[in-house]
Scaffold this active site. Structure first.
Site, short mmCIF file in Angstrom:
data_model
loop_
_atom_site.label_atom_id
_atom_site.label_comp_id
_atom_site.label_asym_id
_atom_site.label_seq_id
_atom_site.Cartn_x
_atom_site.Cartn_y
_atom_site.Cartn_z
N GLN A 172 25.79 4.13 57.55
CA GLN A 172 25.07 5.09 56.71
C GLN A 172 25.08 4.62 55.26
OE1 GLN A 172 27.22 8.69 56.10
NE2 GLN A 172 25.42 9.93 55.69
N SER A 213 25.60 6.91 50.00
CA SER A 213 26.31 7.05 48.73
C SER A 213 26.14 5.82 47.84
CB SER A 213 27.80 7.26 48.96
OG SER A 213 28.01 8.36 49.80
N SER A 219 31.01 3.12 55.59
CA SER A 219 31.93 2.90 56.72
C SER A 219 31.29 1.94 57.71
CB SER A 219 32.21 4.21 57.44
OG SER A 219 32.67 5.17 56.54
N GLU A 256 26.03 15.10 60.53
CA GLU A 256 27.31 14.50 60.10
C GLU A 256 28.39 15.56 60.00
OE1 GLU A 256 27.32 12.63 56.20
OE2 GLU A 256 29.08 11.44 56.75
C1 LIG Z 1 36.49 7.80 54.42
C2 LIG Z 1 35.13 7.93 53.81
C3 LIG Z 1 34.05 7.39 54.46
C4 LIG Z 1 32.79 7.45 53.89
N1 LIG Z 1 31.74 6.88 54.55
C5 LIG Z 1 30.52 6.90 53.99
C6 LIG Z 1 29.44 6.23 54.64
O1 LIG Z 1 29.59 5.64 55.70
N2 LIG Z 1 28.23 6.24 54.04
C7 LIG Z 1 28.00 6.89 52.87
O2 LIG Z 1 26.87 6.89 52.41
N3 LIG Z 1 29.02 7.51 52.20
C8 LIG Z 1 30.27 7.53 52.74
N4 LIG Z 1 31.31 8.15 52.08
C9 LIG Z 1 31.07 8.72 50.76
C10 LIG Z 1 31.17 10.23 50.66
O3 LIG Z 1 30.03 10.85 51.19
C11 LIG Z 1 31.36 10.54 49.16
O4 LIG Z 1 32.61 10.00 48.77
C12 LIG Z 1 31.34 12.03 48.89
O5 LIG Z 1 30.05 12.55 49.07
C13 LIG Z 1 31.81 12.33 47.44
O6 LIG Z 1 31.11 11.59 46.52
P1 LIG Z 1 31.86 10.74 45.40
O7 LIG Z 1 32.92 9.94 46.06
O8 LIG Z 1 30.83 10.03 44.61
O9 LIG Z 1 32.60 11.83 44.50
P2 LIG Z 1 31.96 12.65 43.30
O10 LIG Z 1 30.63 13.18 43.72
O11 LIG Z 1 31.99 11.80 42.07
O12 LIG Z 1 32.96 13.85 43.16
C14 LIG Z 1 34.17 13.77 42.42
C15 LIG Z 1 34.82 15.16 42.41
O13 LIG Z 1 33.97 16.09 41.73
C16 LIG Z 1 33.71 17.22 42.58
N5 LIG Z 1 32.33 17.69 42.35
C17 LIG Z 1 31.22 16.91 42.24
N6 LIG Z 1 30.13 17.68 42.08
C18 LIG Z 1 30.55 18.98 42.10
C19 LIG Z 1 29.89 20.23 41.99
N7 LIG Z 1 28.58 20.32 41.82
N8 LIG Z 1 30.65 21.35 42.08
C20 LIG Z 1 32.00 21.29 42.26
N9 LIG Z 1 32.68 20.11 42.36
C21 LIG Z 1 31.97 18.98 42.28
C22 LIG Z 1 33.87 16.69 43.99
O14 LIG Z 1 34.16 17.74 44.89
C23 LIG Z 1 35.03 15.73 43.83
O15 LIG Z 1 36.25 16.42 43.87
C24 LIG Z 1 32.59 8.09 52.62
C25 LIG Z 1 33.69 8.64 51.95
C26 LIG Z 1 34.95 8.55 52.53
C27 LIG Z 1 36.10 9.15 51.79
#
Ligand SMILES: Cc1cc2nc3c(=O)[nH]c(=O)nc-3n(C[C@H](O)[C@H](O)[C@H](O)COP(=O)(O)OP(=O)(O)OC[C@H]3O[C@@H](n4cnc5c(N)ncnc54)[C@H](O)[C@@H]3O)c2cc1C
Length: 369
Positions: free
Chosen positions: A97, A100, A132, A215
Site C-alpha cells: 500500500q 503514506s 509495509s 483496512e
Molecule cells: C506498522 C505500520 C505499518 C504501516 N504500513 C503502511 C503501509 O503499508 N502503507 C502506507 O501507506 N502507510 C503505512 N503506515 C503509515 C500509517 O498509515 C501512518 O503512520 C498513520 O496514518 C499516521 O501518520 P503519520 O505517521 O504521518 O503521523 P502524523 O499524521 O504525523 O501524526 C502524528 C500525531 O499527530 C496526531 N494527529 C494528526 N492529525 C491529527 C488530528 N487532525 N487530530 C488529532 N490528532 C492528530 C496523530 O494521531 C499522531 O499522534 C504504517 C504505519 C505503521 C506504524
C-alpha cells in the site's frame, strides 16, 4: 527476522495461497468468475477458524486480499478484475500500500507524489513511506496527485504500479521490534499505464475510502496480539493469580477480549447484509488499539523485573516483550487512535467537524513542509 527467514516465509505464504486456490478455498466470498468461490461470509469465517488450527499462513497476501481485492471488485473495470483478482488469489501477486508520505499520514489527502500524463502513461515522481512489505511486493496500490488546481481531496488518483518498474527504489526502515517490516519508497520518473487507474483520474479519494474501510476492518478483525488465555497462563506461571489488583486487570483484559468478539460479530452481520465497511470500523480499530496497549502493559507487569529482558533471555523467548513493543504498530498503522476518534465523533456521533480551512483552497496554494 533475517532476510533469509523472511524470504522463506514469503515463499511459504505464496505456496499456501496457491494450494488454497488450486483446491477452491481462496477468496471464499469473491465472485467465482474471478477465481473466488462465490460463498458466504459465514462460510469464510468457518474456513478461517479451521485454517487457524494448522500452522500455515498466507499473511503476505493480507494487503492484496483484505484491501486491494475488495476495492477492485467494487470499482475496477472487467479487464482489471480479470487480470488482478485471480493473480492475488493464486499466490502470484503480493501487493503493498503506497499511500503514506513524509508529509501525509493522518492528513492523507495532503499527499504530494506527482503523476503527470504523457500519452497512455503517467510519469510519477515523489516519495512514499512506512510501506509495509514493499521489499517483497509485486504490485503496489498508489495514491498520486494528478491535479494541483483543485482542493486537495479532488485531485488524487488511485493507480496500480508494478513494483519492478524502473525508477522505484525501496529502502528498509527498522522498527522498535528490531524487524524491518516497512520501507521508504522513492519514485523517480516511474512510468505507469493510464489503464492501471482504478475509477476515474482525480477521483481516487472516493476509491481510497473503500480501501481504508477494508483496512480498518482487517486490522480490527485480525485479533492482533495474543489471546486472553495466553495472558492468564502467564499470570499462573508467574504466580500472580492471587494478587487482587492483577485479578482485576485480568478481568478487564477478558472483558476487552469479549467486547472485541461482539464488535466483530457486528461487522460480520454488516458484511452478511451486503454492506461495505462503514465508520463503525473505527470503533473496532480503536478497541483493538486499546487491547494491544493494555494487554502489552499487563503482560510485562506480570513478568515483573523479568519483563525488562528481551529475546532468548526473556520468558517465552520474549514473546510478550514483542507484544508490548508491537502495540505502536497496531495503534498507528491504518490510522492513529486520535484519527479514529475524529471519525467516530464526526461520522458516527454526528458531532461538529474539525475546522479544516484547507478543504476548499486549490492544493497548489496550500502551505507544505
Ligand atoms: C506498522 C505500520 C505499518 C504501516 N504500513 C503502511 C503501509 O503499508 N502503507 C502506507 O501507506 N502507510 C503505512 N503506515 C503509515 C500509517 O498509515 C501512518 O503512520 C498513520 O496514518 C499516521 O501518520 P503519520 O505517521 O504521518 O503521523 P502524523 O499524521 O504525523 O501524526 C502524528 C500525531 O499527530 C496526531 N494527529 C494528526 N492529525 C491529527 C488530528 N487532525 N487530530 C488529532 N490528532 C492528530 C496523530 O494521531 C499522531 O499522534 C504504517 C504505519 C505503521 C506504524
Amino acid at each position: 527476522m533475517s532476510a533469509e527467514l523472511e524470504a522463506e516465509h514469503v515463499q511459504e505464504c505464496r505456496d499456501w495461497q496457491a494450494t488454497l486456490a488450486a483446491n477452491g478455498w481462496a477468496g471464499i466470498t469473491w465472485p467465482s468468475e474471478y477465481g473466488g468461490r462465490g460463498g458466504t461470509v459465514a462460510q469464510a469465517r468457518i474456513f478461517a477458524q479451521e485454517e487457524s488450527r494448522v500452522l500455515v499462513s498466507s499473511g503476505v497476501f493480507m494487503v492484496a486480499i483484505g484491501m486491494v481485492g475488495p476495492t477492485i471488485i467494487q470499482h475496477g473495470t472487467e479487464e482489471q478484475k480479470n487480470f488482478f483478482l485471480p493473480r492475488m488469489l493464486n499466490g502470484e501477486h503480493v501487493w503493498c500500500q503506497l499511500f503514506s508520505e513524509p508529509g501525509a499520514g493522518s492528513d492523507l489527502a495532503g499527499l504530494a507524489t506527482r503523476a503527470e500524463r504523457d500519452g497512455d502513461e503517467f510519469v510519477v515522481n515523489g516519495q512514499k513511506v512506512w510501506t509495509s512489505g514493499a521489499h517483497f511486493s509485486d504490485w503496489g496500490m498508489m495514491l498520486v496527485r494528478t491535479n494541483w488546481d483543485v482542493p486537495k481531496h479532488q485531485g488524487i488518483t488511485w493507480i496500480a504500479v508494478d513494483m519492478r518498474s524502473p525508477g522505484i527504489e525501496v529502502r528498509p526502515l527498522r522498527q522498535i521490534t528490531g524487524y524491518a517490516h516497512f520501507n521508504e519508497v522513492f519514485l523517480t520518473d516511474v512510468r505507469v499505464p493510464v489503464a492501471n487507474v482504478l475509477g476515474d483520474v482525480d477521483n481516487g479519494w472516493r476509491i481510497a475510502q473503500t480501501t481504508l474501510g477494508n483496512e480498518r476492518q482487517m486490522i480490527g478483525g485480525g485479533g492482533s496480539g495474543v489471546g486472553f488465555k495466553a495472558l492468564a497462563a502467564l499470570a499462573r506461571s508467574c504466580g500472580r493469580t492471587e494478587d487482587p489488583v492483577i485479578r482485576q486487570e485480568l478481568a478487564k483484559s477478558y472483558t476487552r477480549f469479549e467486547l472485541l468478539n461482539w464488535l466483530g460479530q457486528r461487522a460480520k452481520a454488516r458484511a452478511k447484509a451486503g454492506l461495505p465497511p462503514g465508520p463503525e470500523m473505527s470503533i473496532m480499530k480503536l478497541a483493538v488499539s486499546e487491547r494491544v496497549a493494555r494487554d502489552g502493559d499487563l503482560a510485562l507487569a506480570l513478568e515483573g523485573p523479568g519483563g525488562m529482558l528481551t529475546g532468548s533471555d526473556a520468558l517465552d523467548d520474549g514473546m510478550f516483550q514483542q507484544l508490548f513493543l508491537n502495540q505502536w504498530s497496531v495503534r498507528i498503522g491504518g490510522g492513529t487512535e486520535q484519527i479514529q476518534r475524529n471519525v467516530i465523533g464526526e461520522r458516527v456521533l454526528g458531532l461538529p467537524g474539525e475546522a479544516r480551512p484547507d478543504k476548499t483552497e486549490p492544493f497548489r496554494n496550500l502551505p507544505r513542509n
